[in-house]
Design a protein around this motif. Structure first.
Motif, PDB file in Angstrom:
ATOM      1  N   THR A  34       0.824  -1.208   0.000  1.00  0.00           N
ATOM      2  CA  THR A  34       0.000   0.000   0.000  1.00  0.00           C
ATOM      3  C   THR A  34       0.860   1.259   0.000  1.00  0.00           C
ATOM      4  O   THR A  34       0.617   2.186  -0.781  1.00  0.00           O
ATOM      5  CB  THR A  34      -0.924   0.011   1.239  1.00  0.00           C
ATOM      6  OG1 THR A  34      -1.770  -1.136   1.197  1.00  0.00           O
ATOM      7  CG2 THR A  34      -1.783   1.258   1.252  1.00  0.00           C
ATOM      8  N   LYS A 248      -6.924  -6.167  -2.121  1.00  0.00           N
ATOM      9  CA  LYS A 248      -7.064  -5.323  -0.932  1.00  0.00           C
ATOM     10  C   LYS A 248      -6.213  -4.061  -1.032  1.00  0.00           C
ATOM     11  O   LYS A 248      -6.630  -2.970  -0.638  1.00  0.00           O
ATOM     12  CB  LYS A 248      -6.667  -6.108   0.323  1.00  0.00           C
ATOM     13  CG  LYS A 248      -7.631  -7.221   0.706  1.00  0.00           C
ATOM     14  CD  LYS A 248      -7.199  -7.875   2.006  1.00  0.00           C
ATOM     15  CE  LYS A 248      -8.202  -8.956   2.418  1.00  0.00           C
ATOM     16  NZ  LYS A 248      -7.780  -9.619   3.696  1.00  0.00           N
ATOM     17  N   ARG A 252      -7.536   0.260  -1.227  1.00  0.00           N
ATOM     18  CA  ARG A 252      -7.099   1.012  -0.051  1.00  0.00           C
ATOM     19  C   ARG A 252      -6.143   2.133  -0.450  1.00  0.00           C
ATOM     20  O   ARG A 252      -6.284   3.284  -0.007  1.00  0.00           O
ATOM     21  CB  ARG A 252      -6.413   0.062   0.923  1.00  0.00           C
ATOM     22  CG  ARG A 252      -5.947   0.717   2.227  1.00  0.00           C
ATOM     23  CD  ARG A 252      -5.038  -0.213   3.007  1.00  0.00           C
ATOM     24  NE  ARG A 252      -5.670  -1.500   3.232  1.00  0.00           N
ATOM     25  CZ  ARG A 252      -5.048  -2.665   3.104  1.00  0.00           C
ATOM     26  NH1 ARG A 252      -3.795  -2.703   2.704  1.00  0.00           N
ATOM     27  NH2 ARG A 252      -5.684  -3.795   3.347  1.00  0.00           N
TER      28      ARG A 252
END
Length: 491
Positions: A34, A248, A252
């Motif tokens: 991320t 995911k 995000r």
């Protein structure tokens, strides 16, 4: 699989190709998380380059002191956009971002047309930034007693450095981007604190957040350049093949990126207006758009802050260039893997697992186009303003189509457990808002590129022509090469 192993065709984690369709290229390898995706996207936004360059344009040519409200509005729209976009990243596990999602929702013809338009947009952004880079570095060198040599010499130096870094695997670039990004954010935050702690030129005012300020001047120009400062957040999906747990990580990272960019530019544009003086900001930004930020930095932070900002502006442009190169390369890679562009561009480096051939092709495209514009006599300012502005507008068109694609995709492919908010309501609102912004952009397009209606018409028609060429190419493939046609958008 280790990071040094090459993923052969068909082993990249995607669904298998349709029967009779031969996969092309080798898969990319990376371990982005991320934070890496957020840093890559934020680097594209170029916090310091955006602050010193774009914000003053929004103030001077857009909606004046309403600039902070512009960033709030754009952030709200793109947060809505990211809802449907995030759902698409989970349901359509294909690289290519906007290209893949438009194809999945609106069909292969619209998808390929959009991919041609998006690729052309990123090429235009890259060319525009080479003009900006040369101009900024030339100014920095001359102001510090260096030789006054042509701007394009400095652009060529940038080209060599960016092309070299982009040749290697993306996580190498991510480390460089991360270091540069942290430095420039620190400088801009120091600028904000210095201005607000001293009360600005005439006091701190909340007038920039009023509806009257937001709707003043040329709102369409403000929105286009506002969106331009968010451009690159789709990089979160572009790097899908090089990301850990993309289902995911990507949604995000997308939301985090939009929030960070929106909050950052809202506060910083307010600080700049406060430093210039709320009642004088429009006039001062118009008089000296290139120097307004540095004048305020010197006034409230002293020579040290101004010198640090000048130096980091150069590295900010480098980081933005590298991000632009990486995104453009991965669009080229995706089109090559799909069989639209030559298959050789869709092969990964045997050691670095990077799209090295696509990257080199993009580098030489930037070199040839920028060189041509220099030869025909365009100034660095014209190259930057015309190409960066036009590209920002066409990316906004691509976002609009992506929102519409999300609505159609989930209508045709309902997913159990996926809420109406994610599948229909949020993307529909985002589509409507983005469509309004596109219309305002068209109305204000002549002002965006210097006031020429003829030039505006030529550039708008050129964008439409590029899209149509993509649509026609898809139709030709459907009739003459159905195997490749089936591969469009990695469907």
């Amino acid at each position: 699989m280790s990071s040094t192993e090459v993923i052969e065709s068909g082993d990249d984690g995607l669904s298998q190709s349709p029967p009779g369709v031969k996969r092309t290229g080798q898969g990319l390898v990376g371990h982005l998380g991320t934070a890496d995706l957020v840093l890559a996207a934020l680097a594209f936004a170029g916090p310091l380059a955006g602050t010193a360059g774009y914000i003053t344009i929004i103030i001077a040519a857009g909606n004046g002191i309403g600039a902070p409200g512009t960033f709030i509005a754009v952030m709200a729209v793109l947060l809505l956009f990211s809802v449907g976009y995030g759902a698409m990243t989970r349901s359509v596990p294909n690289p290519g971002a906007f290209y893949a999602y438009i194809t999945a929702g609106l069909g292969r013809r619209m998808g390929l047309g959009s991919s041609f338009l998006i690729l052309a947009s990123y090429v235009a952004i890259g060319v525009g930034f080479y003009g900006f880079a040369g101009l900024a570095v030339q100014g920095f060198v001359v102001s510090h007693g260096g030789p006054d040599i042509p701007w394009w010499v400095f652009s060529l130096m940038f080209w060599v450095l960016v092309g070299t870094l982009a040749y290697f695997r993306v996580d190498v670039s991510a480390k460089v981007l991360g270091i540069l990004l942290v430095c420039e954010v620190v400088v801009v935050v120091a600028f904000d604190i210095a201005v607000f702690s001293q009360g600005g030129a005439t006091g701190i005012s909340f007038e920039p957040f009023t509806p009257a300020a937001f709707t003043s001047g040329h709102l369409g120009i403000a929105l286009v350049f506002g969106v331009a400062l968010f451009t690159g957040f789709e990089a979160t999906a572009i790097y899908r093949e090089e990301t850990r747990n993309p289902n995911k990580t990507i949604p995000r990272a997308t939301k985090i990126t939009v929030l960070l960019i929106g909050i950052f530019y809202t506060i910083t544009s307010w600080a700049l207006i406060t430093g210039l003086g709320t009642s004088n900001a429009l006039d001062r930004a118009t008089e000296d758009p290139a120097g307004a930020f540095f004048a305020v930095a010197t006034q409230f932070g002293g020579p040290l802050l101004s010198d640090a900002a000048n130096l980091l502006l150069v590295t900010s442009i480098l980081a933005a260039h590298l991000a632009i190169q990486n995104v453009t390369t991965r669009y080229t890679w995706s089109l090559a893997v799909d069989g639209i562009l030559p298959a050789t561009l869709g092969k990964a480096h045997p050691r670095f697992q990077s799209p090295h051939r696509a990257s080199m092709t993009v580098s030489f495209t930037f070199l040839i186009l920028t060189g041509f514009l220099v030869v025909v006599g365009l100034t660095a300012e014209e190259i930057y303003a015309w190409f960066a502005g036009a590209a920002a507008f066409t990316i906004m068109v691509a976002m609009t189509l992506t929102s519409l694609a999300a609505v159609f995709y989930f209508r045709k492919n309902p997913e159990p457990g996926l809420s109406k908010w994610k599948s229909s309501i949020a993307p529909s609102i985002a589509f409507a808002a983005l469509a309004v912004m596109v219309v305002l952009g068209i109305i204000n397009f002549p002002s965006l590129i210097g006031g020429s209606q003829l030039l505006a018409n030529i550039m708008l028609l050129s964008s439409l022509l590029i899209f149509v060429i993509g649509v026609v190419t898809a139709e030709i493939l459907r009739r003459k090469n159905p195997n490749v046609y089936q591969r469009i958008g990695r469907q």
